[in-house]
Design a protein around this motif. Structure first.
Motif, PDB file in Angstrom:
ATOM      1  N   ASP A 134       0.892  -1.167   0.000  1.00 49.71           N
ATOM      2  CA  ASP A 134       0.000   0.000   0.000  1.00 49.71           C
ATOM      3  C   ASP A 134       0.927   1.213   0.000  1.00 49.71           C
ATOM      4  O   ASP A 134       2.009   1.160  -0.562  1.00 49.71           O
ATOM      5  N   LYS A 162      -0.198  -7.583   2.511  1.00 45.23           N
ATOM      6  CA  LYS A 162      -1.382  -6.889   1.973  1.00 45.23           C
ATOM      7  C   LYS A 162      -1.540  -7.102   0.469  1.00 45.23           C
ATOM      8  O   LYS A 162      -2.059  -6.228  -0.240  1.00 45.23           O
ATOM      9  N   SER A 163      -1.095  -8.262   0.002  1.00 48.79           N
ATOM     10  CA  SER A 163      -1.264  -8.562  -1.421  1.00 48.79           C
ATOM     11  C   SER A 163      -2.730  -8.729  -1.784  1.00 48.79           C
ATOM     12  O   SER A 163      -3.083  -8.721  -2.972  1.00 48.79           O
ATOM     13  N   ASP A 164      -3.609  -8.871  -0.779  1.00 49.17           N
ATOM     14  CA  ASP A 164      -5.041  -9.031  -1.013  1.00 49.17           C
ATOM     15  C   ASP A 164      -5.765  -7.692  -1.124  1.00 49.17           C
ATOM     16  O   ASP A 164      -6.951  -7.661  -1.496  1.00 49.17           O
ATOM     17  N   LYS A 165      -5.100  -6.595  -0.822  1.00 53.89           N
ATOM     18  CA  LYS A 165      -5.752  -5.293  -0.805  1.00 53.89           C
ATOM     19  C   LYS A 165      -6.064  -4.813  -2.227  1.00 53.89           C
ATOM     20  O   LYS A 165      -5.321  -5.078  -3.164  1.00 53.89           O
ATOM     21  N   ASP A 166      -7.178  -4.105  -2.356  1.00 55.20           N
ATOM     22  CA  ASP A 166      -7.514  -3.501  -3.636  1.00 55.20           C
ATOM     23  C   ASP A 166      -6.410  -2.507  -4.027  1.00 55.20           C
ATOM     24  O   ASP A 166      -5.980  -1.687  -3.218  1.00 55.20           O
ATOM     25  N   GLY A 167      -5.964  -2.607  -5.246  1.00 52.51           N
ATOM     26  CA  GLY A 167      -4.927  -1.692  -5.715  1.00 52.51           C
ATOM     27  C   GLY A 167      -3.514  -2.193  -5.499  1.00 52.51           C
ATOM     28  O   GLY A 167      -2.558  -1.551  -5.959  1.00 52.51           O
ATOM     29  N   ALA A 168      -3.350  -3.335  -4.811  1.00 54.16           N
ATOM     30  CA  ALA A 168      -2.001  -3.868  -4.594  1.00 54.16           C
ATOM     31  C   ALA A 168      -1.438  -4.384  -5.923  1.00 54.16           C
ATOM     32  O   ALA A 168      -2.029  -5.267  -6.542  1.00 54.16           O
ATOM     33  N   ASP A 169      -0.334  -3.826  -6.342  1.00 51.29           N
ATOM     34  CA  ASP A 169       0.280  -4.211  -7.613  1.00 51.29           C
ATOM     35  C   ASP A 169       1.529  -5.043  -7.311  1.00 51.29           C
ATOM     36  O   ASP A 169       2.642  -4.522  -7.234  1.00 51.29           O
ATOM     37  N   ASN A 188      -0.545 -12.630   1.725  1.00 50.92           N
ATOM     38  CA  ASN A 188      -1.670 -12.082   2.472  1.00 50.92           C
ATOM     39  C   ASN A 188      -1.443 -12.496   3.919  1.00 50.92           C
ATOM     40  O   ASN A 188      -1.565 -13.672   4.266  1.00 50.92           O
ATOM     41  N   GLU A 238      -5.751   6.014   6.336  1.00 57.17           N
ATOM     42  CA  GLU A 238      -6.034   5.895   4.911  1.00 57.17           C
ATOM     43  C   GLU A 238      -5.114   6.779   4.077  1.00 57.17           C
ATOM     44  O   GLU A 238      -4.729   6.428   2.964  1.00 57.17           O
TER      45      GLU A 238
END
Length: 366
Positions: A134, A162-169, A188, A238
């Protein structure tokens, strides 16, 4: 496993280091124990799984370390992961009588103006450098952590959480870290199946430390590896993905796999000690630097600079080169400070003669 093996002891009388064997022989009534918690008020030790008892420490460990002559160096005081010899019985009469020599240690320059080393963890096999996918993701900070780990006798592993987070590239992150000559894994931290990627470093008798900024997911990963919600976790802001210090002190925990894990508070200041080898962490840059026209090339505007040419060809990240130069300067500065402190410590004082002033004393700083 024996009780000691459950907290990382893996030696027999035949495989003990000579220094350890000598101390055991010098203290026949003592027995090994491991420091599992370090607080300002003292230490807690373990002789078995899920056991932590306070212990009286040696008098010289009850004061802050110093590089003054006759005093103990700060990094020579015990840290989490250290093995010690103890006498007496828990919980009220346990006392430390000796510190066993370390086979590895990760250190940093402590925060503040004056030079001082701080041991993050001792007697460990691997260090998981944890960074979130993130706003916490920062290749330059990861390089700084790896510099502190390199040369310590510890195997570094970069763990991207946090590979499961939205936007994680994940792919972009792996590409940004392609120059690192260490394992890099994206997981994750909340998923046991994903965290199982770390099992090759979590064998019985192994000791691992987690390092990384607050909010990176260290405590979440610890809970997943433990199989229980033992460590307090918290949400991150955030705006910048910064987290609060949910881990307030270093603690050693036993994992179901038989490994031991040390969780640490987030560190916002990562100063080198001066003992690091920048070339080891930036082997790609060093290899190119050896091809520069001038041996003292600063990789700025000198003609025949192989490093700058590689940047211009897109083969080398310009920010990685800038970090290499920055860390090289910091390590050199810290090495000078360390040499000065050690020289002052070794300098015999002549009776009646005032001690030689340090350079910063001329300006009124203490």
């Amino acid at each position: 496993m024996t009780p000691l093996q459950a907290i990382g002891w893996r030696w027999t009388p035949q495989t003990l280091e000579p220094g350890w064997a000598a101390l055991l022989a010098a203290h026949p009534a003592a027995r090994p124990a491991r420091i599992v918690e370090q607080h300002r008020s003292g230490y807690r030790l373990a002789e078995a799984l899920d056991q932590a008892d306070p212990a009286e420490s040696l008098p010289e460990w009850q004061r802050a370390g110093s590089y003054r002559k006759g005093e103990i160096n700060p990094e020579a005081r015990p840290a989490v992961g250290d093995w010690v010899l103890v006498e007496g019985e828990a919980p009220k009469s346990l006392r430390i009588v000796a510190l066993l020599p370390r086979f590895s240690a990760i250190k940093r320059g402590a925060a503040g103006e004056h030079y001082r080393q701080q041991v993050i963890a001792a007697n460990i096999d691997s260090a998981f450098v944890v960074c979130g996918l993130d706003a916490d993701f920062n290749p330059r900070r990861i390089e700084r952590y790896l510099l502190l780990v390199a040369g310590s006798g510890v195997q570094p592993v970069v763990v991207l959480t946090k590979s499961d987070k939205d936007g994680a590239d994940t792919e972009a992150a792996l590409q940004a870290l392609r120059a690192l000559d260490v394992p890099v894994l994206a997981v994750n931290a909340k998923d046991p199946a994903s965290a199982a990627l770390l099992q090759p470093w979590l064998g019985a008798g192994r000791s691992i430390v987690l390092v990384g900024s607050s909010g990176a997911g260290k405590s979440t990963l610890t809970n997943t590896l433990l199989g229980i919600e033992r460590m307090k976790t918290g949400a991150v802001r955030e705006s910048d993905a910064r987290g609060r210090h949910t881990t307030t002190h270093r603690a050693l925990l036993a994992l179901p796999s038989g490994a031991c894990l040390i969780d640490t508070p987030g560190m916002r200041e990562l100063k080198p000690t001066g003992e690091e080898d920048v070339a080891e962490s930036f082997a790609d840059v060093e290899a190119l630097a050896a091809q520069c026209k001038f041996r003292d090339c600063k990789h700025a505007k000198e003609p025949g600079c192989a490093v700058r040419a590689a940047v211009e060809r897109g083969e080398l990240d310009v920010d990685r080169v800038a970090n290499f130069l920055k860390l090289s300067d910091e390590v050199a500065g810290a090495a000078n400070q360390l040499a000065t402190r050690l020289a002052q410590k070794a300098e015999a004082r002549v009776p009646g003669k005032p001690p030689r002033k340090r350079p910063d004393d001329r300006h009124g700083r203490r």
